[in-house]
Design a protein around this motif. Structure first.
Motif, PDB file in Angstrom:
ATOM      1  N   SER A   1      -5.261  13.131  -8.385  1.00  0.00           N
ATOM      2  CA  SER A   1      -4.514  12.682  -7.202  1.00  0.00           C
ATOM      3  C   SER A   1      -4.892  11.256  -6.823  1.00  0.00           C
ATOM      4  O   SER A   1      -4.041  10.473  -6.392  1.00  0.00           O
ATOM      5  N   ALA A   2      -6.173  10.916  -6.989  1.00  0.00           N
ATOM      6  CA  ALA A   2      -6.593   9.541  -6.694  1.00  0.00           C
ATOM      7  C   ALA A   2      -5.877   8.567  -7.625  1.00  0.00           C
ATOM      8  O   ALA A   2      -5.416   7.499  -7.200  1.00  0.00           O
ATOM      9  N   LEU A   3      -5.762   8.937  -8.903  1.00  0.00           N
ATOM     10  CA  LEU A   3      -5.048   8.073  -9.857  1.00  0.00           C
ATOM     11  C   LEU A   3      -3.570   7.974  -9.490  1.00  0.00           C
ATOM     12  O   LEU A   3      -2.977   6.890  -9.508  1.00  0.00           O
TER      13      LEU A   3
ATOM     14  N   LEU B   1      -2.085   8.585  -6.522  1.00  0.00           N
ATOM     15  CA  LEU B   1      -1.862   7.879  -5.253  1.00  0.00           C
ATOM     16  C   LEU B   1      -2.054   6.369  -5.437  1.00  0.00           C
ATOM     17  O   LEU B   1      -1.384   5.570  -4.798  1.00  0.00           O
ATOM     18  N   THR B   2      -2.970   5.981  -6.309  1.00  0.00           N
ATOM     19  CA  THR B   2      -3.161   4.552  -6.564  1.00  0.00           C
ATOM     20  C   THR B   2      -1.940   3.956  -7.248  1.00  0.00           C
ATOM     21  O   THR B   2      -1.417   2.929  -6.822  1.00  0.00           O
ATOM     22  N   LEU B   3      -1.469   4.619  -8.301  1.00  0.00           N
ATOM     23  CA  LEU B   3      -0.467   3.985  -9.176  1.00  0.00           C
ATOM     24  C   LEU B   3       0.965   4.423  -8.935  1.00  0.00           C
ATOM     25  O   LEU B   3       1.895   3.721  -9.317  1.00  0.00           O
ATOM     26  N   ASP B   4       1.171   5.614  -8.363  1.00  0.00           N
ATOM     27  CA  ASP B   4       2.515   6.176  -8.238  1.00  0.00           C
ATOM     28  C   ASP B   4       3.249   6.129  -9.585  1.00  0.00           C
ATOM     29  O   ASP B   4       4.283   5.477  -9.739  1.00  0.00           O
TER      30      ASP B   4
ATOM     31  N   ILE C   1       1.636  11.975  -2.203  1.00  0.00           N
ATOM     32  CA  ILE C   1       2.823  11.674  -1.416  1.00  0.00           C
ATOM     33  C   ILE C   1       4.070  12.020  -2.226  1.00  0.00           C
ATOM     34  O   ILE C   1       5.016  12.598  -1.727  1.00  0.00           O
ATOM     35  N   ARG C   2       4.052  11.668  -3.499  1.00  0.00           N
ATOM     36  CA  ARG C   2       5.134  12.024  -4.414  1.00  0.00           C
ATOM     37  C   ARG C   2       4.489  12.539  -5.689  1.00  0.00           C
ATOM     38  O   ARG C   2       3.814  11.790  -6.367  1.00  0.00           O
TER      39      ARG C   2
END
Lengths: 375, 375
Positions: free
Chosen positions: B296-298, B300-303, B333-334
């Motif tokens: 999720s961190a990856l 959320l960072t990159l979308d 978020i997506r």
């Protein structure tokens, strides 16, 4: 084997050449054809052709001749930054900023209207209108004189200039900012998240001019991020990059609370910490720990060349930057260079200007320059 | 204005044109000049020039004529994938894989040597040598026939092919893999982290062929990641991108432990979970929660457009993928499309082949093709 090239090849080459010449001229007050040719790497004949076309279209003007030397003085050319105007707008919780800039991005006039985080949608949009109107009037322009507008806002923004999601501002989710600003300035309106625009500004005019990979941290009432990857703003598949704050475990949601708990105003906490107040120092330390946790996730993901800290709190660099570096050292495999923004409050609105200029430059290269109608 | 172009412009154009022709020919068994011109967008005359040069240099061959129609049948051309050979090596905890591939990336021969996670440096390097020797011999080649080698390994790798840091393998930090492999195969050796190579393979031959932005998760004895951004492998400033596992709060350090605690072998846990064993189901759930936190961190960072899960555990897609999607939905978020790798164990070695092919293709475009010496 390249003796024969197609129309498509040539048109692409012509666009690249025109772009190269404009960029070189933008970087100096004026240049001779020889200097333009040297800086762009184009042949003398190509350079002459490009400059002739840009003269015709109004992007370039003669700038007097160079005296001295043997023979006829060489003609000098300059970029006509006065040929057009762009608008930049920054919509925040506490203020609306609007600026008019020339095609070099030099700010000619600016206006600021105070707002509050609690204001509803209509009230905030009315404040945007006031700031834009005041700015245009001050610059002696009407909305029709603006070639492109860039708008920065908190929240997630879609490709059409609508706010998809805003937690920070009430009634802000769903507002069609592009349509709203187009009512005053009918030229193209580009809307982007504020953290992303600030990142763009740092690469253009700020402390990250020579960085190709950059994590920008927006440290203020809200914590956000903007990413530059390989020299370009990284938006993500649905323009939702940099939203690490959504992950509670990374601390950005609670980061702000440490400062609020210590004092009503963050500025006061930083001031008290600067004077050695123990509770304030502890609050700032807790804030930095949480800021650094999310920032480390961004850094570990991307391994950027540089981290730039901007936003309202970047004014308190003296109490923020060293603890932030220490925390990043703790978590990151390689801590990048950490710099404080030199643009401060101006970063978002400057990024908005850059966004508008990119749009204008794309259009000259497409041959759809709006210049013709202005000459 | 582009009637006049410089030598530099032309040489760049020639390189781009040659690259375009090779790519188009690689995609079919054979094509006529008309078909090549149509697919590349080059003029007929440019196409003829490019194909003539590629014929001379040995990258392209005639492939018989098309019968039928009026008049002389049109000549057909094909990419000479047999003109050269590349080597791909995957150095893991449990196995060394070596493959020889042609210039289309088709694997012609492969070898596998079993190793253990506990093996020291010299023993592991000796196993690499055995795998490479066996593979070359099986393909009827010597080291000198290899045009370029790609090598995948766990750990951080520097630009010169040295392992900067490896937690997973003993005595592996500091090993100069490029120099080691060059002793057997003197052509250029490119070394890269295994997660990064698997990401490359997924975009080339796997489930992410049409994705421009991709997060690849290496889920196995070790948890890692590889990022494709804007169609390119994102390495980072010091080749340390994707190392989110270094942040304890994101769970990748402990993820593996849940499976080990439930059973000695992860495969057993997945099998037991599949059969409804409650302890195993709970262990897999805890593993997926931790895997998803870092992922999720990856995201959320990159979308990114897509998340691909590979590595040893991707064989257990049936018990992994749905819980993983649910956890990503919880934090992101997506949530991007989530796919399981179809390449499985082959991903890293295929990525190593792709890395070697990229190097070969860069050299043909530079005009430093090694083909001349082979004709």
């Amino acid at each position: 084997m390249a003796g024969d090239v197609t129309g498509g090849d040539l048109s692409r080459l012509r666009q690249l050449n025109a772009q190269a010449v404009i960029r070189v001229l933008q970087g100096s007050s004026s240049l001779t054809l020889t200097e333009v040719a040297r800086s762009t790497g184009l042949s003398r004949a190509s350079t002459e052709d490009v400059v002739r076309e840009l003269l015709q279209k109004g992007w370039v003007a003669e700038a007097g001749a160079t005296a001295g030397g043997v023979g006829r003085p060489a003609r000098r050319y300059r970029f006509r930054s006065e040929a057009g105007r762009v608008l930049g707008v920054d919509i925040g919780g506490h203020k609306i900023r609007a600026v008019v800039a020339d095609l070099d991005g030099e700010v000619l006039h600016s206006a600021r209207v105070a707002v509050t985080p609690e204001m509803g949608r209509l009230e905030r949009l009315a404040a945007v209108d006031r700031a834009v109107a005041e700015c245009l009037e001050g610059a002696g322009l009407t909305g029709g004189d603006v070639w492109a507008s860039g708008v920065g806002t908190t929240g997630l923004v879609d490709g059409a200039g609508r706010v998809l999601l805003s937690d920070a501002l009430p009634e802000w989710t769903g507002v069609d900012l592009a349509a709203h600003v187009r009512r005053m300035c009918p030229a193209p309106v580009l809307v982007e998240n504020d953290g992303k625009l600030a990142a763009l500004a740092e690469c253009w005019r700020g402390v990250a001019r020579y960085a190709k990979d950059l994590v920008f941290l927006l440290a203020g009432l809200r914590t956000g991020a903007g990413l530059i990857i390989d020299g370009k703003l990284h938006r993500g598949f649905a323009n939702a990059s940099g939203e690490i704050g959504a992950l509670p475990v990374l601390g950005w949601i609670r980061a702000q609370e440490h400062l609020v708990a210590a004092s009503g105003e963050a500025g006061d906490v930083f001031a008290a910490a600067r004077e050695g107040d123990k509770a304030a120092v502890a609050a700032v330390r807790r804030y930095v720990k949480d800021l650094a946790l999310g920032a480390s996730a961004l850094v570990l993901t991307l391994d950027p060349q540089m981290v730039v800290v901007g936003g309202g709190y970047s004014r308190s660099a003296d109490v923020l930057i060293e603890p932030l570096k220490r925390e990043l050292d703790r978590w990151c495999i390689r801590t990048p260079e950490v710099r404080m923004s030199a643009l401060g409050d101006e970063a978002v609105v400057l990024g908005a200007v850059r966004l508008a200029l990119d749009d204008v430059e794309d259009r000259v290269l497409d041959g759809r320059s709006p210049l013709v109608s202005h000459l």
